[in-house]
Write an enzyme that holds these catalytic residues in place. Structure first.
Site, PDB file in Angstrom:
ATOM      1  N   CYS A 245      48.591  28.526  37.918  1.00  8.43           N
ATOM      2  CA  CYS A 245      47.670  29.441  38.589  1.00  8.43           C
ATOM      3  C   CYS A 245      46.241  28.906  38.660  1.00  8.43           C
ATOM      4  O   CYS A 245      45.364  29.533  39.265  1.00  8.43           O
ATOM      5  CB  CYS A 245      47.687  30.785  37.886  1.00  8.43           C
ATOM      6  SG  CYS A 245      49.373  31.417  37.660  1.00  8.43           S
ATOM      7  N   HIS A 385      39.370  35.653  36.695  1.00  7.17           N
ATOM      8  CA  HIS A 385      40.811  35.426  36.850  1.00  7.17           C
ATOM      9  C   HIS A 385      41.533  36.766  36.773  1.00  7.17           C
ATOM     10  O   HIS A 385      42.372  37.071  37.612  1.00  7.17           O
ATOM     11  CB  HIS A 385      41.301  34.468  35.776  1.00  7.17           C
ATOM     12  CG  HIS A 385      42.713  34.032  35.948  1.00  7.17           C
ATOM     13  ND1 HIS A 385      43.172  33.413  37.090  1.00  7.17           N
ATOM     14  CD2 HIS A 385      43.795  34.120  35.126  1.00  7.17           C
ATOM     15  CE1 HIS A 385      44.458  33.125  36.964  1.00  7.17           C
ATOM     16  NE2 HIS A 385      44.860  33.561  35.784  1.00  7.17           N
ATOM     17  N   GLU A 396      39.356  36.264  28.520  1.00  6.80           N
ATOM     18  CA  GLU A 396      38.384  35.813  29.516  1.00  6.80           C
ATOM     19  C   GLU A 396      37.029  36.482  29.298  1.00  6.80           C
ATOM     20  O   GLU A 396      35.983  35.825  29.375  1.00  6.80           O
ATOM     21  CB  GLU A 396      38.898  36.105  30.924  1.00  6.80           C
ATOM     22  CG  GLU A 396      37.961  35.612  32.016  1.00  6.80           C
ATOM     23  CD  GLU A 396      38.511  35.817  33.412  1.00  6.80           C
ATOM     24  OE1 GLU A 396      37.951  35.237  34.365  1.00  6.80           O
ATOM     25  OE2 GLU A 396      39.517  36.559  33.568  1.00  6.80           O
ATOM     26  N   LYS A 416      42.530  40.249  42.199  1.00  4.44           N
ATOM     27  CA  LYS A 416      43.973  40.456  42.032  1.00  4.44           C
ATOM     28  C   LYS A 416      44.344  41.933  41.942  1.00  4.44           C
ATOM     29  O   LYS A 416      45.514  42.289  42.103  1.00  4.44           O
ATOM     30  CB  LYS A 416      44.474  39.709  40.804  1.00  4.44           C
ATOM     31  CG  LYS A 416      44.363  38.188  40.910  1.00  4.44           C
ATOM     32  CD  LYS A 416      44.844  37.511  39.638  1.00  4.44           C
ATOM     33  CE  LYS A 416      44.722  36.001  39.722  1.00  4.44           C
ATOM     34  NZ  LYS A 416      43.324  35.541  39.687  1.00  4.44           N
ATOM     35  N   HIS A 421      48.629  38.519  42.140  1.00  2.76           N
ATOM     36  CA  HIS A 421      48.339  37.176  41.628  1.00  2.76           C
ATOM     37  C   HIS A 421      49.035  36.152  42.514  1.00  2.76           C
ATOM     38  O   HIS A 421      50.260  36.013  42.487  1.00  2.76           O
ATOM     39  CB  HIS A 421      48.829  37.072  40.189  1.00  2.76           C
ATOM     40  CG  HIS A 421      48.383  35.840  39.478  1.00  2.76           C
ATOM     41  ND1 HIS A 421      47.779  34.777  40.112  1.00  2.76           N
ATOM     42  CD2 HIS A 421      48.443  35.491  38.158  1.00  2.76           C
ATOM     43  CE1 HIS A 421      47.498  33.843  39.236  1.00  2.76           C
ATOM     44  NE2 HIS A 421      47.887  34.260  38.037  1.00  2.76           N
ATOM     45  N   PHE A 480      49.431  28.900  33.327  1.00  5.38           N
ATOM     46  CA  PHE A 480      50.394  28.584  32.275  1.00  5.38           C
ATOM     47  C   PHE A 480      50.237  27.121  31.873  1.00  5.38           C
ATOM     48  O   PHE A 480      50.042  26.249  32.719  1.00  5.38           O
ATOM     49  CB  PHE A 480      51.819  28.824  32.788  1.00  5.38           C
ATOM     50  CG  PHE A 480      52.263  30.268  32.777  1.00  5.38           C
ATOM     51  CD1 PHE A 480      51.419  31.285  32.364  1.00  5.38           C
ATOM     52  CD2 PHE A 480      53.554  30.610  33.168  1.00  5.38           C
ATOM     53  CE1 PHE A 480      51.829  32.610  32.347  1.00  5.38           C
ATOM     54  CE2 PHE A 480      53.985  31.935  33.162  1.00  5.38           C
ATOM     55  CZ  PHE A 480      53.121  32.936  32.749  1.00  5.38           C
TER      56      PHE A 480
END
Length: 494
Positions: A245, A385, A396, A416, A421, A480
């Site tokens: 991502c 994010h 975050e 998002k 996402h 990831f």
């Protein structure tokens, strides 16, 4: 953070809000230039001058350095061959393929999340996503190829060509340019997942002789950049980055460095993804990463809300035309915004879980600001994010708080919450949202903010858009594997 602050060149800037005895807010560093020695000597006795004045301030006025009189504020890149500007944007999204429509929908707080109908998801524990409907590639892909291509590459080609058109780089213009100086770097997290799944299914059910010859070419992750170059004749640097991502931001960072090193004049960069199909959705369900709010899909993506239960899958593509200022000015391009810098780091912690202390993220933000030659105090907008996962959202925020000591003027939102996402495309779509925030002066809301986490003390622009003049904005993307990426944008100032 102590070890980071001790080693980074902006460490004093990070502590600056605590420096000084009068509690006054430190100055912003837009438009600062060095004083001449003679001017420094004219400073009033006993004053602590930084050696810098504002170009918009009176010449007799000195500005105190942040944290220490011996520390110089960051100085932006001046070489027009190394300055990177944005001259075009293109996308494919759940709100269509027009950039202005996309951002207007975000400003309205409209959710693009709905029940999946691309395949039969009735037996799946998650049955909704940010699925693109009514997508058209007419005028961008010929009919024969359009029928063969995986959606991942269809989205890439349309977004890429729309970005080129937006930059006034249609085929008639490109044919008169040195195409060896124009590169393509569009990445993807998953690649041609439908093509791959269909190939495996053919192998299992019918044997290897029934596998299409397009199985490998349309599955591998580099094919988006390759197909876009083949269609346009662009012969510069061409490859793909795949960092889950965080992919698109990695591509922007790498593309900008090709320009800065003089290896290209223009880079077509971004991310693409099309994983809303049985294998993709099933795989993320197995990871236990998705929200299961099937009864109310539009409320499912809720960054920083205490009732969040996972992220919502999305798809699409987001592409920027990144160009050296020198080249853009020579061809009379419309300059939309400026890319100031970026950075990439790794958590080195876990395959799917972020570090709870946010160390990898805060390090990445710091490095991006150093690369951009920006002080933390200049940043007043973060496109976060913000996936709506239990651990990721707070990690975050913790990282952002470590870098930005005073967040009173800082705004932070989550794209998002409305589009889901987009995985490898997420950073591309969110970079466009960041740039639109800069050019319009409006921040889109983070929707579904009903029960905010108490630790989130930064303004998340809850539920309703907000007017805000962006001085410097950053866009965060994490993937990831612990991949972190941050890019920095600002209004273009000649």
């Amino acid at each position: 953070m102590a070890s980071i602050a001790g080693s980074c060149s902006s460490c004093v800037l990070l502590r600056s809000r605590d420096a000084g005895s009068n509690g006054a807010s430190p100055p912003h560093y837009n438009g600062l230039r060095p004083l001449e020695n003679a001017q420094l000597q004219m400073a009033s006795p006993g004053s602590k001058s930084s050696g810098f004045i504002s170009t918009s301030a009176q010449k007799s006025r000195s500005i105190r350095a942040m944290g220490s009189p011996n520390v110089l504020p960051p100085q932006r890149e001046k070489d027009p061959k190394k300055r990177v500007v944005i001259t075009g944007m293109g996308l494919v999204s759940v709100f269509g393929s027009d950039v202005d429509t996309f951002y207007n929908k975000l400003l309205e707080g409209e959710s693009g999340i709905s029940l999946i109908d691309r395949f039969d998801a009735s037996t799946f524990s998650v049955r909704f996503a940010g699925q693109i409907r009514d997508f058209s590639s007419k005028g961008y892909i010929d009919g024969k190829n359009d029928r063969r291509l995986d959606d991942c590459w269809r989205y890439c080609l349309v977004a890429g060509k729309r970005a080129l058109d937006d930059a006034n780089l249609g085929s008639d213009v490109l044919d008169k340019m040195d195409k060896t100086r124009i590169g393509v770097l569009v990445g993807t997290g998953m690649g041609g997942l439908t093509a791959f799944s269909n190939g495996v299914e053919a192998l299992i059910q019918k044997g290897y002789k029934k596998i299409t010859p397009f199985f490998i070419p349309y599955s591998i992750t580099n094919m988006g950049s390759a197909l876009l170059a083949i269609d346009t004749g662009l012969m510069g640097p061409n490859y793909s980055i795949s960092t889950a991502c965080a992919t698109a931001n990695y591509c922007f960072y790498a593309a900008a460095n090709h320009i800065r090193r003089g290896e290209a004049d223009i880079m077509v960069a971004g991310g693409t993804e099309a994983a809303i199909m049985a294998t993709g959705v099933g795989g993320f369900i197995a990871c236990r990463a998705l929200s299961q709010r099937n009864e109310d899909p539009k409320k499912a993506s809720r960054p920083w809300d205490k009732d969040r239960d996972g992220f919502v899958m999305g798809e699409g593509a987001g592409v920027l035309i990144m160009e050296s200022l020198d080249h853009a000015m020579k061809r009379g391009a419309n300059i939309i915004a400026e890319y100031l810098g970026g950075a990439v780091t790794c958590d080195a912690h876990h395959m799917t879980d972020p570090r709870s202390d946010g160390l990898g993220v805060s390090t990445c933000i710091i490095k991006s600001l150093e690369d951009a030659k920006v002080s933390p105090e200049e940043v007043n907008y973060v496109n976060a994010h913000a996936t709506s996962t239990l651990a990721g959202d707070l990690a975050e925020v913790n990282a952002i708080k470590k870098v930005f000591k005073d967040t009173s003027d800082l705004k932070m939102n989550g794209t998002k919450s409305m589009i889901g996402h987009g995985l490898g495309a997420a950073g591309g779509l969110e970079a466009i949202a960041t740039i639109k925030a800069i050019t319009t002066g409006w921040l889109h809301p983070t929707i579904n903010q009903d029960n905010l986490e108490p630790d989130v003390t930064i303004d998340t622009v809850p539920n309703v858009k907000k007017q805000h003049e962006v001085n410097v904005g950053i866009s965060n993307s994490f993937g990831f594997g612990g991949h972190n990426s941050v890019v920095v944008f600002a209004p273009f100032k000649p």
